[in-house]
Design a protein around this motif. Sequence first.
Motif, PDB file in Angstrom:
ATOM      1  N   PRO A  79       2.943   4.680   4.222  1.00 40.22           N
ATOM      2  CA  PRO A  79       1.825   3.762   4.707  1.00 40.22           C
ATOM      3  C   PRO A  79       1.214   2.932   3.537  1.00 40.22           C
ATOM      4  O   PRO A  79       1.181   3.370   2.456  1.00 40.22           O
ATOM      5  CB  PRO A  79       0.661   4.769   5.117  1.00 40.22           C
ATOM      6  CG  PRO A  79       1.429   6.135   5.693  1.00 40.22           C
ATOM      7  CD  PRO A  79       2.474   6.029   4.795  1.00 40.22           C
ATOM      8  N   TYR A  80       0.938   1.678   3.788  1.00 36.68           N
ATOM      9  CA  TYR A  80       0.685   0.450   2.769  1.00 36.68           C
ATOM     10  C   TYR A  80       1.619   0.005   1.927  1.00 36.68           C
ATOM     11  O   TYR A  80       1.527  -0.717   1.025  1.00 36.68           O
ATOM     12  CB  TYR A  80      -0.495   1.147   2.023  1.00 36.68           C
ATOM     13  CG  TYR A  80      -1.605   1.845   2.842  1.00 36.68           C
ATOM     14  CD1 TYR A  80      -2.533   1.069   3.536  1.00 36.68           C
ATOM     15  CD2 TYR A  80      -1.874   3.256   2.638  1.00 36.68           C
ATOM     16  CE1 TYR A  80      -3.620   1.681   4.399  1.00 36.68           C
ATOM     17  CE2 TYR A  80      -2.875   3.821   3.289  1.00 36.68           C
ATOM     18  CZ  TYR A  80      -3.709   3.124   4.335  1.00 36.68           C
ATOM     19  OH  TYR A  80      -4.908   3.513   4.993  1.00 36.68           O
TER      20      TYR A  80
ATOM     21  N   ALA B 228       6.049  10.644  10.153  1.00 33.68           N
ATOM     22  CA  ALA B 228       4.646  11.083  10.313  1.00 33.68           C
ATOM     23  C   ALA B 228       4.516  12.512  10.534  1.00 33.68           C
ATOM     24  O   ALA B 228       5.517  12.770  11.042  1.00 33.68           O
ATOM     25  CB  ALA B 228       3.776  10.161  11.333  1.00 33.68           C
TER      26      ALA B 228
ATOM     27  N   ASP C 294      -0.727   8.873  12.641  1.00 36.00           N
ATOM     28  CA  ASP C 294      -0.507   7.730  13.718  1.00 36.00           C
ATOM     29  C   ASP C 294       0.308   6.517  12.901  1.00 36.00           C
ATOM     30  O   ASP C 294       0.589   5.556  13.623  1.00 36.00           O
ATOM     31  CB  ASP C 294      -2.009   7.220  14.123  1.00 36.00           C
ATOM     32  CG  ASP C 294      -2.381   8.207  15.194  1.00 36.00           C
ATOM     33  OD1 ASP C 294      -1.927   8.899  15.816  1.00 36.00           O
ATOM     34  OD2 ASP C 294      -3.782   8.323  15.046  1.00 36.00           O
ATOM     35  N   CYS C 295       0.652   6.929  11.895  1.00 37.24           N
ATOM     36  CA  CYS C 295       1.444   5.698  11.031  1.00 37.24           C
ATOM     37  C   CYS C 295       2.890   5.724  11.521  1.00 37.24           C
ATOM     38  O   CYS C 295       3.322   6.678  11.716  1.00 37.24           O
ATOM     39  CB  CYS C 295       1.315   6.052   9.676  1.00 37.24           C
ATOM     40  SG  CYS C 295      -0.131   6.111   8.975  1.00 37.24           S
ATOM     41  N   LYS C 296       3.422   4.414  11.352  1.00 37.90           N
ATOM     42  CA  LYS C 296       4.870   4.224  11.627  1.00 37.90           C
ATOM     43  C   LYS C 296       5.898   4.964  10.685  1.00 37.90           C
ATOM     44  O   LYS C 296       5.452   4.930   9.470  1.00 37.90           O
ATOM     45  CB  LYS C 296       4.954   2.809  11.441  1.00 37.90           C
ATOM     46  CG  LYS C 296       5.737   2.115  12.920  1.00 37.90           C
ATOM     47  CD  LYS C 296       5.720   0.522  12.648  1.00 37.90           C
ATOM     48  CE  LYS C 296       6.787   0.064  11.941  1.00 37.90           C
ATOM     49  NZ  LYS C 296       6.800  -1.034  11.221  1.00 37.90           N
TER      50      LYS C 296
ATOM     51  N   PHE D 185      -2.086  10.813   7.904  1.00 37.80           N
ATOM     52  CA  PHE D 185      -1.319   9.658   8.389  1.00 37.80           C
ATOM     53  C   PHE D 185      -0.466   9.848   9.807  1.00 37.80           C
ATOM     54  O   PHE D 185       0.677   9.506   9.996  1.00 37.80           O
ATOM     55  CB  PHE D 185      -0.044   9.513   7.397  1.00 37.80           C
ATOM     56  CG  PHE D 185      -0.848   9.034   6.031  1.00 37.80           C
ATOM     57  CD1 PHE D 185      -1.820   8.288   6.065  1.00 37.80           C
ATOM     58  CD2 PHE D 185      -0.025   9.058   4.956  1.00 37.80           C
ATOM     59  CE1 PHE D 185      -2.352   7.625   4.793  1.00 37.80           C
ATOM     60  CE2 PHE D 185      -0.240   8.572   3.625  1.00 37.80           C
ATOM     61  CZ  PHE D 185      -1.520   7.876   3.608  1.00 37.80           C
TER      62      PHE D 185
ATOM     63  N   TYR E 255       0.454  12.369   3.376  1.00 41.09           N
ATOM     64  CA  TYR E 255       1.588  12.349   3.824  1.00 41.09           C
ATOM     65  C   TYR E 255       2.163  13.709   4.429  1.00 41.09           C
ATOM     66  O   TYR E 255       3.052  13.776   5.203  1.00 41.09           O
ATOM     67  CB  TYR E 255       2.629  11.111   3.347  1.00 41.09           C
ATOM     68  CG  TYR E 255       2.863  11.722   1.931  1.00 41.09           C
ATOM     69  CD1 TYR E 255       3.569  12.721   1.340  1.00 41.09           C
ATOM     70  CD2 TYR E 255       2.232  10.949   0.844  1.00 41.09           C
ATOM     71  CE1 TYR E 255       3.896  12.873   0.221  1.00 41.09           C
ATOM     72  CE2 TYR E 255       2.209  11.421  -0.449  1.00 41.09           C
ATOM     73  CZ  TYR E 255       3.195  12.322  -0.725  1.00 41.09           C
ATOM     74  OH  TYR E 255       3.495  12.755  -1.939  1.00 41.09           O
TER      75      TYR E 255
END
Length: 345
Positions: free
Chosen positions: A205-206, A234, A242-244, A240, A68
């Motif tokens: 993420p996750y 991000a 493209d992660c929200k 990461f 991250y």
Amino acid sequence: MNTKEIIDRIATDHFAEKEDILAVIQDNSNDEYLFESADRVRREIYGTDVFIRGLIEISNYCKNNCLYCGIRRDNREISRYRLTEPDILLCCDTGYELGFRTFVIQGGEDIYFSDDVLCSIIKKIKEKYPDCAVTISMGERSEESYKKLFSAGADRYLLRHETSSKEHYEKLHPEEMSFENRMKCLKTLKQIGYQTGAGFMVGSPYQTKENLVSDLLFLKELEPEMAGIGPFIAHKDTPFRDCKNGSLRDTLVMVALTRLLLPHALIPSTTALGTIDPKGRELGLKAGANVVMPNLSPVKFRKLYALYDNKICMGDEAAECRKCLERRVESAGYKIVTDRGDWRA
Ligand code: 5AD
Ligand code: FES
């Protein structure tokens, strides 16, 4: 029991079961009530005091590769820098003038900052400013190293646990990093006698709701003096990208629940919170946070210490940040105090 009653109970007992926390997280119709309750609990112990910490980002070199983080080893898009001891002392001079009585020495896991180098910096700061607290935030080190830094005069250590689930931890970190070692470091820091800070990212993420519940229960069990909680944001040069991002609401809820569970904790309203919303830091304070950590790093290095995209305060001199924060803190109904801001039992 309805959500309000659950909140009341956590605010009184400073204790919660998994199901209670999950219920509060899942029901957003009582958010205002939750924030007000957290604010009340904070006022009982710290009044309207807001503590300021001068953050000095001493190096963006890092041997780690957290998926991250913008200063991860594999990011070849940034130029790397490290501050010298005289640079760092100059930051402290500026900070002291502005009323800072805690300096936070933060950096990537940079092998240049050996125990000897760090101990010398700590001793020099403490010699010059014996009325100030020194906080170190330089990641995972050996027990021996943590002991040396403590003996040199370091008062506090920040090491976020990032997530209390081993499975989740392994999705956020490369294989060579271990959840067990992170936990071991935190226990060691407490044992040595540091005022210790743990904490986590919200919306990484996750991450599941259950992860967030266990992050709070983990904090309750560890009972750190400090708890840093901010939204995941991000960074474009990380896996990461493209992660929200984490949400404002979820982060505020986590801050508020942390205040209810750990009434005495020192909880920063983070720069990341101010980054995802223009009023984020003010809202954080109103949801139970009682610390702000503006940047004292030289402006020319600021943009190189981007852990995530669009970080605020990049071009602002320490003095401007100090004034800006004063206004923001007062607009939220609190007051910045000039003292070390130690944990109150
Ligand atoms: N978004 C939000 N917080 C981050 N951190 C690192 N990278 C990010 C990111 N992309 C946080 C971690 C670390 C602290 C110094 O900054 O939680 O412990
Ligand atoms: Fe840095 Fe507002 S706190 S400019």
